[in-house]
Design an enzyme around this catalytic site. Structure first.
Site, mmCIF file in Angstrom:
data_model
loop_
_atom_site.group_PDB
_atom_site.id
_atom_site.type_symbol
_atom_site.label_atom_id
_atom_site.label_comp_id
_atom_site.label_asym_id
_atom_site.label_seq_id
_atom_site.Cartn_x
_atom_site.Cartn_y
_atom_site.Cartn_z
ATOM 1 N N ALA A 20 0.847 -1.197 0.000
ATOM 2 C CA ALA A 20 0.000 0.000 0.000
ATOM 3 C C ALA A 20 0.876 1.238 0.000
ATOM 4 C CB ALA A 20 -0.911 0.009 1.228
ATOM 5 N N THR A 21 0.305 2.334 -0.497
ATOM 6 C CA THR A 21 0.987 3.626 -0.489
ATOM 7 C C THR A 21 0.080 4.635 0.186
ATOM 8 O OG1 THR A 21 2.164 3.132 -2.538
ATOM 9 C CG2 THR A 21 2.021 5.447 -1.897
ATOM 10 N N GLY A 22 0.614 5.349 1.184
ATOM 11 C CA GLY A 22 -0.148 6.370 1.890
ATOM 12 C C GLY A 22 0.442 7.746 1.660
ATOM 13 N N MET A 24 2.371 9.483 3.540
ATOM 14 C CA MET A 24 3.734 9.669 4.025
ATOM 15 C C MET A 24 4.665 8.541 3.616
ATOM 16 S SD MET A 24 4.903 10.564 7.949
ATOM 17 C CE MET A 24 4.758 8.920 8.664
ATOM 18 N N GLY A 25 4.145 7.327 3.501
ATOM 19 C CA GLY A 25 5.044 6.206 3.252
ATOM 20 C C GLY A 25 4.435 5.105 2.413
ATOM 21 N N VAL A 27 4.070 0.811 2.308
ATOM 22 C CA VAL A 27 4.128 -0.372 3.154
ATOM 23 C C VAL A 27 4.430 -1.577 2.273
ATOM 24 C CG1 VAL A 27 2.895 -1.846 4.782
ATOM 25 C CG2 VAL A 27 2.509 0.627 4.808
ATOM 26 N N LYS A 42 7.254 -0.161 6.724
ATOM 27 C CA LYS A 42 6.776 1.137 6.247
ATOM 28 C C LYS A 42 7.984 2.021 5.984
ATOM 29 C CE LYS A 42 3.750 5.015 7.541
ATOM 30 N NZ LYS A 42 2.780 5.499 8.564
ATOM 31 N N ASP A 136 -6.318 9.265 14.043
ATOM 32 C CA ASP A 136 -6.737 8.963 12.672
ATOM 33 C C ASP A 136 -7.423 7.600 12.613
ATOM 34 O OD1 ASP A 136 -7.119 9.482 9.981
ATOM 35 O OD2 ASP A 136 -5.107 8.810 9.378
#
Length: 206
Positions: A20-22, A24-25, A27, A42, A136
């Protein structure tokens, strides 16, 4: 530094697959070479290499996560920095997020939903008892671990990237909003400090 398949971080964690991509980082699944187990790593996104503000946030996430040990919180194993970037090594949770489940089944029956909410509340209670506010709480940060067929999935709360601990120096300017809009408590929405009750408000929205 660009995270990519087969990159070895800290001499001990080989990246295997992007999960996954968020904001900030990224994973990744990875192999912990020292003990031969699968983990989640991460890594700060490439564009934030050398960015001290994002490094500071990742260090805070590591510190706050390391203070917690509970069956309903994804465990943090290690933290490191290399070539201007930082990375967290965490428990790999096989399964899906609550967000994925709700995409397939937008309305869950009570007998399926209540155990998920109860386990999430237990994990949050542990965090709050250790003076950590998640800030969050949302379906994407509630992982559902695969267990035996016919049983309820095990909840693992993840992503303490904007969490706040007691005696922690502020990471945001006064009035700045942190979190995801749909789940923000009224006090967060106007820029006031988040508290344990802010996390419970978000859980209520879920």
């Amino acid at each position: 530094m660009k995270a990519e398949t087969n990159l070895v971080l800290g001499g001990g964690y080989r990246l295997l697959e992007l999960l996954a991509t968020g904001g900030m980082g990224e994973v990744w699944t990875a192999n912990d070479l020292s003990v031969g187990r699968s983990v989640a790593v991460k890594v700060l996104r490439e564009e934030y290499t050398g960015n001290l503000e994002f490094l500071r946030r990742l260090r805070t996430e590591a510190r706050n996560s390391a203070a917690l040990a509970h069956p309903n919180i994804a465990q943090m194993y290690d933290y490191g920095e290399e070539a201007g970037t930082g990375y967290l090594v965490m428990e790999l949770v096989p399964g899906e997020s609550l967000a994925d489940l709700l995409d397939r089944q937008p309305v869950l029956p009570a007998q399926k939903l209540i155990p998920i909410l109860a386990d999430t509340a237990r994990g949050l209670h542990h965090a709050h008892s250790n003076s950590v506010v998640h800030r969050d709480v949302k379906p994407g940060n509630i992982l559902l671990q695969e267990v035996l067929p016919g049983t309820h999935p095990k909840v693992k709360i993840t992503d303490f990237g904007v969490s706040l601990a007691a005696n922690q120096a502020p990471m945001t300017a006064t009035g700045m909003v942190m979190g995801t809009a749909q789940y923000l408590s009224p006090e967060q929405a106007v820029g006031s400090a988040a508290t344990a009750r802010s996390d419970l408000y978000a859980l209520g929205v879920i």
